[in-house]
Scaffold this motif. Structure first.
Motif, PDB file in Angstrom:
ATOM      1  N   ALA A  35     -21.397  39.138  34.390  1.00 50.15           N
ATOM      2  CA  ALA A  35     -21.090  37.759  34.008  1.00 50.15           C
ATOM      3  C   ALA A  35     -21.194  36.871  35.239  1.00 50.15           C
ATOM      4  N   ARG A  36     -21.584  35.629  35.022  1.00 52.73           N
ATOM      5  CA  ARG A  36     -21.611  34.625  36.099  1.00 52.73           C
ATOM      6  C   ARG A  36     -20.622  33.517  35.728  1.00 52.73           C
ATOM      7  N   ARG A  37     -19.680  33.241  36.653  1.00 55.18           N
ATOM      8  CA  ARG A  37     -18.702  32.174  36.409  1.00 55.18           C
ATOM      9  C   ARG A  37     -19.335  30.800  36.605  1.00 55.18           C
ATOM     10  N   ARG A  38     -18.668  29.793  36.083  1.00 53.56           N
ATOM     11  CA  ARG A  38     -19.039  28.414  36.403  1.00 53.56           C
ATOM     12  C   ARG A  38     -18.428  27.994  37.737  1.00 53.56           C
ATOM     13  N   SER A  39     -17.430  28.717  38.186  1.00 52.27           N
ATOM     14  CA  SER A  39     -16.795  28.408  39.469  1.00 52.27           C
ATOM     15  C   SER A  39     -17.485  29.180  40.588  1.00 52.27           C
ATOM     16  N   GLY A  40     -17.205  28.783  41.814  1.00 49.47           N
ATOM     17  CA  GLY A  40     -17.814  29.432  42.966  1.00 49.47           C
ATOM     18  C   GLY A  40     -17.092  30.713  43.329  1.00 49.47           C
ATOM     19  N   GLY A  41     -17.145  31.055  44.629  1.00 48.69           N
ATOM     20  CA  GLY A  41     -16.440  32.238  45.099  1.00 48.69           C
ATOM     21  C   GLY A  41     -17.272  33.498  45.039  1.00 48.69           C
ATOM     22  N   GLY A  42     -16.610  34.626  45.315  1.00 57.34           N
ATOM     23  CA  GLY A  42     -17.296  35.903  45.437  1.00 57.34           C
ATOM     24  C   GLY A  42     -17.220  36.753  44.183  1.00 57.34           C
ATOM     25  N   THR A  43     -17.788  37.954  44.298  1.00 52.19           N
ATOM     26  CA  THR A  43     -17.897  38.873  43.173  1.00 52.19           C
ATOM     27  C   THR A  43     -16.612  39.682  43.011  1.00 52.19           C
ATOM     28  N   VAL A  44     -16.200  39.888  41.755  1.00 53.18           N
ATOM     29  CA  VAL A  44     -15.008  40.678  41.459  1.00 53.18           C
ATOM     30  C   VAL A  44     -15.312  41.660  40.334  1.00 53.18           C
ATOM     31  N   PHE A  45     -14.541  42.724  40.315  1.00 53.94           N
ATOM     32  CA  PHE A  45     -14.607  43.720  39.243  1.00 53.94           C
ATOM     33  C   PHE A  45     -13.403  43.529  38.332  1.00 53.94           C
ATOM     34  N   HIS A  46     -13.654  43.539  37.036  1.00 54.16           N
ATOM     35  CA  HIS A  46     -12.585  43.415  36.048  1.00 54.16           C
ATOM     36  C   HIS A  46     -12.473  44.699  35.242  1.00 54.16           C
ATOM     37  N   ASP A  47     -11.265  45.077  34.905  1.00 61.30           N
ATOM     38  CA  ASP A  47     -10.996  46.016  33.829  1.00 61.30           C
ATOM     39  C   ASP A  47      -9.568  45.758  33.362  1.00 61.30           C
ATOM     40  N   GLN A  48      -9.061  46.606  32.490  1.00 60.36           N
ATOM     41  CA  GLN A  48      -7.728  46.346  31.931  1.00 60.36           C
ATOM     42  C   GLN A  48      -6.626  46.434  32.992  1.00 60.36           C
ATOM     43  N   GLY A  49      -6.917  47.028  34.136  1.00 60.33           N
ATOM     44  CA  GLY A  49      -5.933  47.096  35.207  1.00 60.33           C
ATOM     45  C   GLY A  49      -5.982  45.920  36.158  1.00 60.33           C
ATOM     46  N   ASN A  50      -6.828  44.937  35.847  1.00 59.13           N
ATOM     47  CA  ASN A  50      -6.953  43.737  36.667  1.00 59.13           C
ATOM     48  C   ASN A  50      -6.461  42.541  35.861  1.00 59.13           C
ATOM     49  N   VAL A  51      -5.381  41.923  36.305  1.00 53.61           N
ATOM     50  CA  VAL A  51      -4.824  40.750  35.622  1.00 53.61           C
ATOM     51  C   VAL A  51      -5.497  39.495  36.167  1.00 53.61           C
ATOM     52  N   ASN A  52      -5.877  38.607  35.263  1.00 54.56           N
ATOM     53  CA  ASN A  52      -6.506  37.346  35.662  1.00 54.56           C
ATOM     54  C   ASN A  52      -5.599  36.186  35.278  1.00 54.56           C
ATOM     55  N   LEU A  53      -5.464  35.218  36.181  1.00 58.70           N
ATOM     56  CA  LEU A  53      -4.608  34.058  35.961  1.00 58.70           C
ATOM     57  C   LEU A  53      -5.441  32.797  36.169  1.00 58.70           C
ATOM     58  N   THR A  54      -5.419  31.908  35.201  1.00 58.17           N
ATOM     59  CA  THR A  54      -6.162  30.659  35.298  1.00 58.17           C
ATOM     60  C   THR A  54      -5.200  29.485  35.170  1.00 58.17           C
ATOM     61  N   PHE A  55      -5.196  28.619  36.174  1.00 61.24           N
ATOM     62  CA  PHE A  55      -4.325  27.438  36.207  1.00 61.24           C
ATOM     63  C   PHE A  55      -5.174  26.202  35.902  1.00 61.24           C
ATOM     64  N   PHE A  56      -4.865  25.528  34.810  1.00 59.80           N
ATOM     65  CA  PHE A  56      -5.569  24.303  34.424  1.00 59.80           C
ATOM     66  C   PHE A  56      -4.716  23.093  34.796  1.00 59.80           C
ATOM     67  N   THR A  57      -5.359  22.064  35.323  1.00 59.87           N
ATOM     68  CA  THR A  57      -4.595  20.877  35.700  1.00 59.87           C
ATOM     69  C   THR A  57      -5.543  19.688  35.832  1.00 59.87           C
ATOM     70  N   SER A  58      -4.942  18.525  36.054  1.00 66.03           N
ATOM     71  CA  SER A  58      -5.765  17.363  36.390  1.00 66.03           C
ATOM     72  C   SER A  58      -6.239  17.510  37.827  1.00 66.03           C
ATOM     73  N   LYS A  59      -7.296  16.813  38.158  1.00 71.13           N
ATOM     74  CA  LYS A  59      -7.799  16.881  39.533  1.00 71.13           C
ATOM     75  C   LYS A  59      -6.759  16.365  40.515  1.00 71.13           C
ATOM     76  N   LYS A  60      -6.000  15.394  40.087  1.00 72.68           N
ATOM     77  CA  LYS A  60      -4.968  14.801  40.947  1.00 72.68           C
ATOM     78  C   LYS A  60      -3.901  15.823  41.324  1.00 72.68           C
ATOM     79  N   ASN A  61      -3.533  16.686  40.383  1.00 77.63           N
ATOM     80  CA  ASN A  61      -2.456  17.646  40.620  1.00 77.63           C
ATOM     81  C   ASN A  61      -2.943  19.025  41.053  1.00 77.63           C
TER      82      ASN A  61
END
Length: 313
Positions: free
Chosen positions: A34-60
């Motif tokens: 998969a290719r993200r829309r965000s930048g950064g480096g390559t990561v491996f995912h599986d069920q033992g990897n928790v992902n956290l996404t923080f959504f906010t306004s650009k100001k905050n």
């Protein structure tokens, strides 16, 4: 948003998959890219990897504050653990082992920041998959920075993903003054997320996952062998690839081993095709069917084609 998924390799928006992961092994193990829309480096995912996404306004938008939620949550579970965020916005355990990486995307008004958290991931598979398919690529694509990694479960066998998720929820509620109510969502729900089906189609496409790779070139040598009598010759392969499509291809093989015109024809036929094993195999098969110069030439041409295919992962 807190989420987990099955085994996958996820590259950043501006990365080159052929430089970042072993595509051949991924195909054999059924691990998607998969290719993200965000930048950064390559990561491996599986069920033992928790992902956290923080959504906010650009100001905050505040990545340090978000990471503080994660580190404080972990410290609330195990105060004795040395867990801290770095200036690069990774999270380290014991000052050395990376347990979390960060990526983000800032829009005109809204932003999101997400990070991984290695709880009990398959580290052997992670290590095997995050190796380059083709080491001889020259590119300006964003390169991942290798780091020693570990699982929180390796440090403390009681720290399973569910315990960690609950601690993050509690700390998030404290930090941002929320109710703490956790609500499951179906990310494929077109009613809740209008346009998600179209977005999924785009993100699954070859054009997004591979075609969005920044322009790159390859200059490498290929070892070609004869068994009777035992001998070896070296071929030179030079390619320019843009948007995942071969723009220029030059294959040079000693003329005593293979006629020069066949090498030129093969390189010419590859121009305009995708830089991928399946397309190159199709071009090679078409060319091999047209060769009328004897079994030995056909066998050598086939070996050359296979060597070029192997470069593509």
């Amino acid at each position: 948003m807190l989420w987990r998924n099955g085994p996958a390799v996820v590259i950043g928006r501006h990365q080159n998959p052929w430089q970042e992961c072993d595509l051949r092994l991924m195909r054999s193990r059924g691990v998607p890219l998969a290719r993200r829309r965000s930048g950064g480096g390559t990561v491996f995912h599986d069920q033992g990897n928790v992902n956290l996404t923080f959504f906010t306004s650009k100001k905050n938008y505040d990545r340090q504050r978000n990471l503080r939620v994660v580190t404080t949550a972990l410290q609330s579970l195990r105060p004795e653990l040395d867990i801290r965020a770095t200036d690069r916005l990774d999270i380290l355990l014991n000052g050395r082992y990376k347990i979390s990486g960060t990526a983000a995307k800032l829009g005109r008004t809204a932003s999101y920041h997400h990070c991984t958290l290695l709880c009990s991931a398959d580290r052997a598979l992670l290590s095997a998959l995050l190796k380059p398919s083709c080491p001889d690529i020259q590119s300006n694509a964003t390169a991942s920075i290798p780091s020693p990694v570990t699982n929180l479960l390796d440090e403390d066998p009681t720290l399973d993903p569910d315990i960690i998720l609950n601690a993050v929820v509690r700390q998030y509620s404290t930090e941002f003054g929320c109710s703490g109510l956790v609500r499951p969502i179906d990310p494929s729900d077109e009613v809740m997320f209008p346009g998600i089906d179209k977005m999924e189609e785009e993100l699954r496409s070859w054009e997004w996952r591979f075609g969005r790779t920044p322009r790159f070139s390859i200059h490498t040598s290929l070892e070609l062998r004869d068994d009777t009598p035992p001998s070896c010759v070296t071929a030179a392969l030079s390619m320019e690839v843009k948007n995942g499509v071969i723009e220029r291809c030059e294959v040079q093989v000693p003329s005593h081993w293979l006629p020069e015109e066949l090498c030129e024809e093969f390189g010419s036929l590859l121009v305009g095709s995708r830089f991928c094993p399946a397309n190159t195999a199709a071009v090679a098969a078409t060319m091999l069917r047209s060769v009328c110069e004897g079994k030995e030439v056909e066998r050598r041409l086939h070996q050359l084609c296979q060597s070029v295919i192997s470069v593509m992962g």
